[in-house]
Design a protein around this motif. Sequence first.
Motif, PDB file in Angstrom:
ATOM      1  N   UNK A 192       0.751  -0.830   0.100  1.00 30.98           N
ATOM      2  CA  UNK A 192      -0.145   0.319   0.255  1.00 30.98           C
ATOM      3  C   UNK A 192       0.643   1.535  -0.078  1.00 30.98           C
ATOM      4  N   UNK A 193       1.255   1.900   1.095  1.00 34.86           N
ATOM      5  CA  UNK A 193       1.607   3.054   1.352  1.00 34.86           C
ATOM      6  C   UNK A 193       2.275   3.555   2.667  1.00 34.86           C
ATOM      7  N   UNK A 194       3.601   3.215   2.586  1.00 34.36           N
ATOM      8  CA  UNK A 194       4.066   4.613   3.622  1.00 34.36           C
ATOM      9  C   UNK A 194       4.367   6.099   3.590  1.00 34.36           C
ATOM     10  N   UNK A 195       3.658   5.680   4.802  1.00 34.90           N
ATOM     11  CA  UNK A 195       4.017   8.037   5.026  1.00 34.90           C
ATOM     12  C   UNK A 195       4.776   8.737   6.629  1.00 34.90           C
ATOM     13  N   UNK A 196       5.188   9.039   5.652  1.00 28.53           N
ATOM     14  CA  UNK A 196       6.384   9.404   6.723  1.00 28.53           C
ATOM     15  C   UNK A 196       6.019  10.715   7.520  1.00 28.53           C
ATOM     16  N   UNK A 197       6.225  11.247   8.871  1.00 26.07           N
ATOM     17  CA  UNK A 197       5.712  11.422   9.348  1.00 26.07           C
ATOM     18  C   UNK A 197       6.901  12.263  10.327  1.00 26.07           C
ATOM     19  N   UNK A 198       6.498  13.476  11.356  1.00 23.59           N
ATOM     20  CA  UNK A 198       6.832  14.150  11.796  1.00 23.59           C
ATOM     21  C   UNK A 198       7.008  13.430  13.569  1.00 23.59           C
ATOM     22  N   UNK A 199       5.903  12.349  13.137  1.00 23.22           N
ATOM     23  CA  UNK A 199       5.735  11.813  14.869  1.00 23.22           C
ATOM     24  C   UNK A 199       6.619   9.878  14.074  1.00 23.22           C
ATOM     25  N   UNK A 200       6.925  10.348  12.729  1.00 22.45           N
ATOM     26  CA  UNK A 200       7.483   8.507  12.304  1.00 22.45           C
ATOM     27  C   UNK A 200       7.116   7.988  11.112  1.00 22.45           C
ATOM     28  N   UNK A 201       6.944   6.848  10.950  1.00 20.69           N
ATOM     29  CA  UNK A 201       6.494   6.599   9.244  1.00 20.69           C
ATOM     30  C   UNK A 201       4.999   5.225   9.965  1.00 20.69           C
ATOM     31  N   UNK A 202       4.321   5.796   9.468  1.00 19.65           N
ATOM     32  CA  UNK A 202       2.776   5.234   9.097  1.00 19.65           C
ATOM     33  C   UNK A 202       2.588   4.125   8.090  1.00 19.65           C
ATOM     34  N   UNK A 203       1.909   2.913   8.092  1.00 20.86           N
ATOM     35  CA  UNK A 203       1.745   2.257   7.330  1.00 20.86           C
ATOM     36  C   UNK A 203      -0.361   2.081   6.727  1.00 20.86           C
ATOM     37  N   UNK A 204       0.161   1.511   5.700  1.00 19.18           N
ATOM     38  CA  UNK A 204      -2.131   1.221   5.049  1.00 19.18           C
ATOM     39  C   UNK A 204      -1.793   1.547   3.619  1.00 19.18           C
ATOM     40  N   UNK A 205      -3.142   0.789   4.490  1.00 18.30           N
ATOM     41  CA  UNK A 205      -3.651   0.014   2.672  1.00 18.30           C
ATOM     42  C   UNK A 205      -4.087   1.016   1.528  1.00 18.30           C
ATOM     43  N   UNK A 206      -4.970   2.324   2.256  1.00 14.79           N
ATOM     44  CA  UNK A 206      -5.116   2.964   1.014  1.00 14.79           C
ATOM     45  C   UNK A 206      -5.196   4.225   2.496  1.00 14.79           C
ATOM     46  N   UNK A 207      -4.620   5.621   1.247  1.00 12.13           N
ATOM     47  CA  UNK A 207      -4.456   6.152   1.439  1.00 12.13           C
ATOM     48  C   UNK A 207      -6.002   7.230   1.352  1.00 12.13           C
ATOM     49  N   UNK A 208      -6.068   8.861   2.662  1.00  8.81           N
ATOM     50  CA  UNK A 208      -6.715   9.737   1.785  1.00  8.81           C
ATOM     51  C   UNK A 208      -6.514  11.242   2.162  1.00  8.81           C
TER      52      UNK A 208
END
Length: 378
Positions: A192-208
Amino acid sequence: MADVIVIGGGLAGCATAYYLAADGVDVTVLERFDLNTLASGSNAGSLHAQIPHDPFVRYGEGWAANYASTVGLLAKSIDMWRSLGDELGTDLEVRLRGGLLVARTPADMQAIERKAAYERGQGLEIQILDRADIQRIAPYVSDQMIGGAFCPDEGKANPFAVAPAFARAAQRLGARIERQTQVLGIERTKAGYEVATSKGVFSANRIVNAAGSDAGKIAALLGIELGDVQGFPIQVSATERVGPLIPHLLYCASDKLTLKQNQVGSLLIGGGWEANIGPYGTPVANPESLRRNMAVALSVVPALKDIRVIRTWAAIVNGTDDWKPILGEIRKSPGFFVNFFPWMGFTAGPVAARIVANLVQGKPAPFDIDLTPFLPKT
Ligand SMILES: Cc1cc2nc3c(=O)[nH]c(=O)nc-3n(C[C@H](O)[C@H](O)[C@H](O)COP(=O)(O)OP(=O)(O)OC[C@H]3O[C@@H](n4cnc5c(N)ncnc54)[C@H](O)[C@@H]3O)c2cc1C
């Protein structure tokens, strides 16, 4: 790993998270500040259904014909607003006493009638009024106004209450909300997707992507060009509290105006008047816009001469030139969805979120809405 990550904790993001969580989807909201701190919590609280008069006059009938299908979305959203407070368990101060667009000149009246034809074509009820009708239903309006149009479905709600109510209801249903979490990068992975943020990485199958005026920047993190998505600084003013004076949502055809009275008695005066960007890059009130906005308001409602303005604030509204929403999946990036409703995203919050929540789950659009005009172009 969440099933769905929603980027943005304004109304679009919180409402999308709520409808997803209500359908049993595992959802996490990432918000860089706190919830409801930008447009969704700073707007004027108008619930609009009719075609906005200013762009109708400015851009002409070609623009109106292209925009017209959006009227159906807004009307459907207002239907949802009727029971939203009960559904979310919060008083959202929804009042639907009708929207009144008044005309100063015969040319204004002709434009109102031409606009009404597009609105009625979308099933919206519009009553054309003469001067006597206006004085009967809205005696607070100046007798200089020669007529107008009344749309019974329009009204108002309290912007401070709505996105937080959606967020609380979403959390009760299991949604996670990460505040102070700024999205910095997005990468597509096998899963799916990996989202890099100011508080670490979050992963999800889908993003809105529900990042409001920054939706274009979020899309660009994946190399996606979202189109004509922009942010414009505009301002609203509030008066001191007064007794009941204006039950309607009031507009004027000859210049930009929205005027309504909120539940505590303040009159909220706006209409999309331009604000400035201040020295720290944030929106600040523009005194000339304030002066002109008040002049229009006073010319329509003479009783305002005795009522003091106590606050003017500015915020960034998400806008596009065609005023149409972008709702749905980006074809070249499967699993990446957009919930972007320009200019009137407060009104449209419920319906846009319900639509996007369905699409994220691979379900058809709700309410038999034809989404073709609103799907992303990429
Ligand atoms: C002054 C004003 C008056 C208005 N009046 C009305 C009205 O009367 N009626 C009406 O229908 N509409 C009105 N609007 C428009 C309406 O408020 C907006 O269209 C709507 O609130 C947009 O909601 P949103 O959730 O998409 O955007 P926003 O409320 O702007 O929320 C987007 C969120 O995304 C977050 N975000 C952005 N980038 C990132 C990132 N990188 N990482 C994490 N989070 C991020 C932001 O911090 C923000 O909280 C008005 C707007 C303004 C400014």
